[in-house]
Design an enzyme around this catalytic site. Structure first.
Site, mmCIF file in Angstrom:
data_model
loop_
_atom_site.group_PDB
_atom_site.id
_atom_site.type_symbol
_atom_site.label_atom_id
_atom_site.label_comp_id
_atom_site.label_asym_id
_atom_site.label_seq_id
_atom_site.Cartn_x
_atom_site.Cartn_y
_atom_site.Cartn_z
ATOM 1 C CG HIS A 123 -46.106 -76.355 -15.491
ATOM 2 N ND1 HIS A 123 -46.450 -75.257 -16.260
ATOM 3 C CD2 HIS A 123 -45.779 -77.335 -16.368
ATOM 4 C CE1 HIS A 123 -46.346 -75.570 -17.534
ATOM 5 N NE2 HIS A 123 -45.932 -76.821 -17.641
ATOM 6 C CG ASP A 200 -51.246 -77.336 -12.044
ATOM 7 O OD1 ASP A 200 -51.955 -78.082 -12.740
ATOM 8 O OD2 ASP A 200 -50.068 -77.045 -12.345
ATOM 9 C CD GLN A 203 -48.530 -83.830 -15.320
ATOM 10 O OE1 GLN A 203 -48.734 -85.041 -15.449
ATOM 11 N NE2 GLN A 203 -48.169 -83.062 -16.336
ATOM 12 C CE LYS A 226 -50.382 -81.326 -19.022
ATOM 13 N NZ LYS A 226 -49.211 -81.715 -19.816
ATOM 14 C CB CYS A 366 -42.886 -75.763 -18.090
ATOM 15 S SG CYS A 366 -43.003 -75.697 -19.882
#
Length: 412
Positions: A123, A200, A203, A226, A366
């Site tokens: 991302h 990261d 997700q 999220k 993104c």
């Protein structure tokens, strides 16, 4: 378990509505998730009963607000199995957390000639900060290749990560391909060469049990919105020995220890990074969201989502002209399915699906370097979460088929 998960829908009033005269099917969860009543109620109750600024206040409301604020820090530490709640820093979200690592740790410790290694699936939030850092500090940015099905190429990682590598930063799970990366293996390679491992987790954290100690990493970032918390709240976790070496980036109230006319000392982590009034209500909402998720069980959530994908992915793969990005094995991915329908722009596909009441996202997500790597301009993306059902997946499949027929017949 399926019946139990399907019963959760009643906790999300927003899902009980029609869009374009069709029952809403919300499949844009990778962008943001819907909020259960428990989270909305927790935020409302805070504002109605406990609203005050945290720390230093000795009156009852301030003490209540502070107890909630710091209590969630402990809750987050347990949620990701961090060794200490003092390693938990409140941020606006994953983007801010990754920027802080690059701007504070990176600018302090990355030297000219060093290398920063990421992958083609990142991302922009886990790409642009490293570009900026590399240019500012004279480092080189390198990219790990992907396999033909979109999975990370571990052999490429072993070649790209060298003794010159200072930082390796990867998505735990791709926001486009849905793949789950072998973070523990990459962290082992990074540490063998003396590099730190940044992850990261935007997700992955909503969809699976996270254990930062088992992953063997140095920094981990995720966003509250999220995983059903409010927007504007996120978490940066870092090893305490690294956080103590990092200078703060924002200066003002809350983060100081002592201020004199020509000199200032700062608090220890995490408070030295939390200048100014924080998103206290967002923190309260994050705590309620974690309670909601843990009451269900992260392993149960992951298992349920994999069953959803296992039911819908083979049916999508049967549609002639539909290209799916990422592995077709449900065991190797999260609930994200990015696709393109031959001859149609993904924005047209998304608009057509919206007319059927199905919310998906279309664009570059993104991740423009990944789009270039895949040789596409954009994709449509359906992303599932715990309140979605097998029927939602069936509606998606049938709506894509109808969209294909609609445009094939020249009806515009």
């Amino acid at each position: 378990m399926v019946k139990q998960m399907n019963d959760l829908i009643k906790d999300f009033p927003i899902l009980n509505q029609k869009v374009n005269d069709e029952q809403l099917v919300y499949l844009d969860n990778a962008a943001t998730t819907q909020k259960p009543r428990a989270v909305v109620d927790a935020v409302t109750n805070y504002y109605y009963h406990d609203n005050a600024n945290v720390h230093r206040g000795v009156h009852t409301l301030a003490e209540r607000a502070t107890a909630k604020f710091e209590g969630v820090r402990k809750k987050v530490a347990h949620f990701i199995n961090a060794p200490s709640e003092q390693e938990i820093i409140y941020t606006k979200g994953t983007t801010e957390a990754l920027n802080w690592i690059a701007a504070s740790y990176g600018r302090s410790f990355v030297k000219p000639g060093d290398e920063i290694v990421i992958s083609y699936m990142e991302h922009h939030s886990n790409l642009v900060p490293w570009q900026v850092l590399a240019k500012k500090n004279g480092a080189t940015l390198k990219y790990i290749d992907l396999l033909s099905d979109g999975q990370l190429d571990v052999a490429s990682a072993e070649k790209k990560i060298t003794d010159k590598t200072a930082i390796v930063s990867l998505a735990h799970a791709s926001n486009v391909l849905g793949v789950v990366n072998p973070i523990a293996k990459i962290a082992e390679i990074a540490h063998k060469h003396g590099a730190i491992m940044v992850v990261d987790g935007a997700q992955s954290t909503p969809h699976m049990k996270i254990d930062v100690q088992a992953l063997g990493i140095d920094f981990f970032a995720f966003s509250g919105h999220k995983l059903m918390a409010p927007t504007g709240i996120g978490i940066l976790w870092g090893k305490s020995e690294l956080l103590e070496q990092m200078p703060p980036l924002e200066f003002g109230g809350e983060m100081i220890d002592w201020v004199q006319l020509q000199e200032t000392t700062f608090k220890q982590s995490p408070w030295k990074f939390e200048g100014g009034t924080q998103n206290i209500a967002g923190v309260v909402g994050l705590g309620a969201a974690i309670d909601y998720l843990e009451n269900i069980g992260m392993k149960q959530i992951e298992s349920y989502e994999k069953s959803l994908i296992a039911s819908v992915l083979p049916e999508l793969a049967k549609i002639d002209g539909l290209e799916i990005y990422g592995p077709l094995d449900p065991a190797k991915r999260t609930g994200i399915i990015s696709f393109n329908l031959k001859g149609l722009h993904p924005h047209d596909v998304a608009t057509a699906l919206d007319m059927e009441g199905i919310a998906v996202r279309a664009g570059h997500h993104c991740a423009q370097p990944l789009m270039e790597y895949l040789n596409v301009a954009a994709t449509a993306r359906a992303s599932f979460y715990l309140y979605n059902t097998v029927e939602d997946g069936h509606r998606l499949v049938e709506a894509i088929k109808a969209t294909k027929e609609f445009f094939r017949n020249g009806i515009v």
